[in-house]
Design a protein around this motif. Structure first.
Motif, short mmCIF file in Angstrom:
data_model
loop_
_atom_site.label_atom_id
_atom_site.label_comp_id
_atom_site.label_asym_id
_atom_site.label_seq_id
_atom_site.Cartn_x
_atom_site.Cartn_y
_atom_site.Cartn_z
N PRO A 75 0.83 -1.20 0.00
CA PRO A 75 0.00 0.00 0.00
C PRO A 75 0.87 1.26 0.00
O PRO A 75 1.89 1.31 0.69
N GLY A 76 0.48 2.21 -0.82
CA GLY A 76 1.20 3.48 -0.84
C GLY A 76 2.31 3.53 -1.88
O GLY A 76 2.83 4.59 -2.19
N VAL A 77 2.70 2.36 -2.43
CA VAL A 77 3.75 2.37 -3.46
C VAL A 77 3.09 2.40 -4.83
O VAL A 77 2.21 1.58 -5.12
N GLU A 78 3.49 3.37 -5.62
CA GLU A 78 2.85 3.51 -6.94
C GLU A 78 3.56 2.70 -7.99
O GLU A 78 4.78 2.53 -7.96
N ARG A 79 2.78 2.21 -8.90
CA ARG A 79 3.32 1.47 -10.04
C ARG A 79 4.09 2.42 -10.94
O ARG A 79 3.61 3.50 -11.26
N GLY A 80 5.28 2.02 -11.37
CA GLY A 80 6.09 2.88 -12.23
C GLY A 80 6.31 2.25 -13.60
O GLY A 80 5.79 1.17 -13.89
N ALA A 81 7.12 2.93 -14.42
CA ALA A 81 7.40 2.44 -15.77
C ALA A 81 8.01 1.03 -15.77
O ALA A 81 7.63 0.19 -16.59
N PRO A 82 8.96 0.72 -14.84
CA PRO A 82 9.53 -0.64 -14.86
C PRO A 82 8.48 -1.72 -14.62
O PRO A 82 8.57 -2.81 -15.18
N HIS A 83 7.45 -1.41 -13.79
CA HIS A 83 6.39 -2.40 -13.55
C HIS A 83 5.59 -2.65 -14.83
O HIS A 83 5.26 -3.78 -15.16
N GLU A 84 5.32 -1.56 -15.54
CA GLU A 84 4.58 -1.70 -16.82
C GLU A 84 5.42 -2.52 -17.80
O GLU A 84 4.90 -3.39 -18.49
N GLU A 85 6.73 -2.19 -17.85
CA GLU A 85 7.62 -2.92 -18.77
C GLU A 85 7.66 -4.40 -18.42
O GLU A 85 7.65 -5.26 -19.29
N LEU A 86 7.73 -4.68 -17.11
CA LEU A 86 7.80 -6.08 -16.67
C LEU A 86 6.53 -6.82 -17.06
O LEU A 86 6.58 -7.94 -17.58
N GLU A 87 5.38 -6.17 -16.83
CA GLU A 87 4.12 -6.83 -17.15
C GLU A 87 4.03 -7.12 -18.64
O GLU A 87 3.64 -8.21 -19.07
N THR A 88 4.43 -6.14 -19.44
CA THR A 88 4.38 -6.32 -20.90
C THR A 88 5.35 -7.42 -21.34
O THR A 88 5.01 -8.28 -22.17
N ALA A 89 6.56 -7.40 -20.77
CA ALA A 89 7.57 -8.40 -21.15
C ALA A 89 7.09 -9.81 -20.78
O ALA A 89 7.25 -10.76 -21.53
N MET A 90 6.45 -9.94 -19.60
CA MET A 90 5.99 -11.26 -19.16
C MET A 90 4.82 -11.72 -20.02
O MET A 90 4.72 -12.91 -20.34
N LYS A 91 3.95 -10.79 -20.41
CA LYS A 91 2.83 -11.16 -21.27
C LYS A 91 3.36 -11.67 -22.62
O LYS A 91 2.87 -12.65 -23.17
N GLY A 92 4.36 -10.98 -23.14
CA GLY A 92 4.97 -11.39 -24.42
C GLY A 92 5.58 -12.77 -24.30
O GLY A 92 5.42 -13.62 -25.19
N LEU A 93 6.28 -13.01 -23.20
CA LEU A 93 6.91 -14.33 -23.00
C LEU A 93 5.84 -15.40 -22.87
O LEU A 93 5.93 -16.46 -23.49
N GLU A 94 4.81 -15.14 -22.06
CA GLU A 94 3.74 -16.14 -21.86
C GLU A 94 3.07 -16.48 -23.18
O GLU A 94 2.74 -17.64 -23.44
N SER A 95 2.88 -15.47 -24.00
CA SER A 95 2.22 -15.71 -25.28
C SER A 95 3.11 -16.61 -26.17
O SER A 95 2.61 -17.53 -26.83
N LEU A 96 4.41 -16.38 -26.16
CA LEU A 96 5.33 -17.22 -26.94
C LEU A 96 5.36 -18.65 -26.38
O LEU A 96 5.33 -19.63 -27.13
N LEU A 97 5.40 -18.76 -25.06
CA LEU A 97 5.42 -20.09 -24.43
C LEU A 97 4.15 -20.85 -24.78
O LEU A 97 4.19 -22.05 -25.08
N GLN A 98 3.02 -20.15 -24.74
CA GLN A 98 1.75 -20.80 -25.05
C GLN A 98 1.70 -21.24 -26.51
O GLN A 98 1.28 -22.35 -26.82
N LYS A 99 2.18 -20.39 -27.40
CA LYS A 99 2.09 -20.67 -28.83
C LYS A 99 3.06 -21.76 -29.27
O LYS A 99 2.73 -22.60 -30.10
N GLU A 100 4.27 -21.74 -28.71
CA GLU A 100 5.32 -22.60 -29.27
C GLU A 100 5.83 -23.71 -28.33
O GLU A 100 6.56 -24.59 -28.78
N PHE A 101 5.49 -23.66 -27.05
CA PHE A 101 6.10 -24.63 -26.13
C PHE A 101 5.10 -25.45 -25.33
O PHE A 101 5.26 -26.66 -25.19
N ARG A 102 4.07 -24.81 -24.78
CA ARG A 102 3.17 -25.56 -23.90
C ARG A 102 2.38 -26.60 -24.68
O ARG A 102 2.09 -26.41 -25.85
N VAL A 103 2.02 -27.65 -23.98
CA VAL A 103 1.15 -28.66 -24.59
C VAL A 103 -0.06 -28.82 -23.66
O VAL A 103 0.06 -28.65 -22.46
N SER A 104 -1.22 -29.15 -24.25
CA SER A 104 -2.40 -29.26 -23.39
C SER A 104 -2.56 -30.69 -22.92
O SER A 104 -2.03 -31.61 -23.48
#
Ligand code: SF4
Ligand code: SF4
Length: 174
Positions: A145-174
């Motif tokens: 509480p009280g700590v604001e989200r900054g640019a690095p948090h946004e970058e991290l979220e975007t980078a992780m979403k990109g990685l997850e999407s690649l893992l889902q598309k090319e690596f994960r199996v159902s």
């Protein structure tokens, strides 16, 4: 999961990757029928038991990375789940539907994105390296509480979403 150190296409691919052992693809691995928990614990796997199911967290303590090459230190005695898991790239390579160069390129692309996520994590806050990458990212993005989200948090979220999407598309199996 990872192949042994023989010089075969699958060993070269898994040797360059390790993502099904190092906490990138999985949080934990559940033991299966036929696994011997006592023997696996004696080999160094840190087992935990919940509701009668034994599992171990990733990164796996048997995972090794030396000179950019990954291996499993208990390869011949690895758990059933590890023996049975082939990601999409390994499946494609083994069946001849994905060329080795392309599979290696996809692993490199994913590894580069993993490095980017790790770099951003380092910039934001210390997280437990003995937990999966997704767990570490979720922790870093949970702000007190009280700590604001900054640019690095946004970058991290975007980078992780990109990685997850690649893992889902090319690596994960159902
Ligand atoms: S994620 Fe696929 S290519 Fe990578 S080590 Fe596991 S099985 Fe091999
Ligand atoms: S036991 Fe070996 S194959 Fe299984 S997760 Fe650990 S390092 Fe990977």
């Amino acid at each position: 999961m990872v192949a042994d150190l023989a010089d075969t296409p699958s060993a070269r691919l898994c040797g360059s990757c390790g993502m099904c052992c190092d906490g990138v693809l999985f949080h934990a691995v559940e033991l299966q029928k036929g696994d011997n928990p006592r023997q696996l614990a004696s080999l160094g796997l840190k087992l935990r038991s919940k509701k009668g199911v034994s599992s171990f967290l990733q990164p796996c303590s048997a995972h090794r990375e030396e000179g950019g090459r990954c291996s499993c230190s208990i390869y011949d005695q690895r758990p059933q789940r590890c023996k049975n898991f082939d990601c999409q790239q390994l499946r494609g390579l083994l069946s001849g539907t994905i060329a080795e160069d392309l599979a290696l390129e996809r692993v490199q692309q994913a590894r580069t994105q993993v490095e980017r996520v790790l770099g951003l994590l380092d910039r934001i806050s210390p997280t437990n390296p003995n937990r999966s990458l997704a767990h570490r990212v979720a922790n870093a993005l949970t702000l007190p509480p009280g700590v604001e989200r900054g640019a690095p948090h946004e970058e991290l979220e975007t980078a992780m979403k990109g990685l997850e999407s690649l893992l889902q598309k090319e690596f994960r199996v159902s």
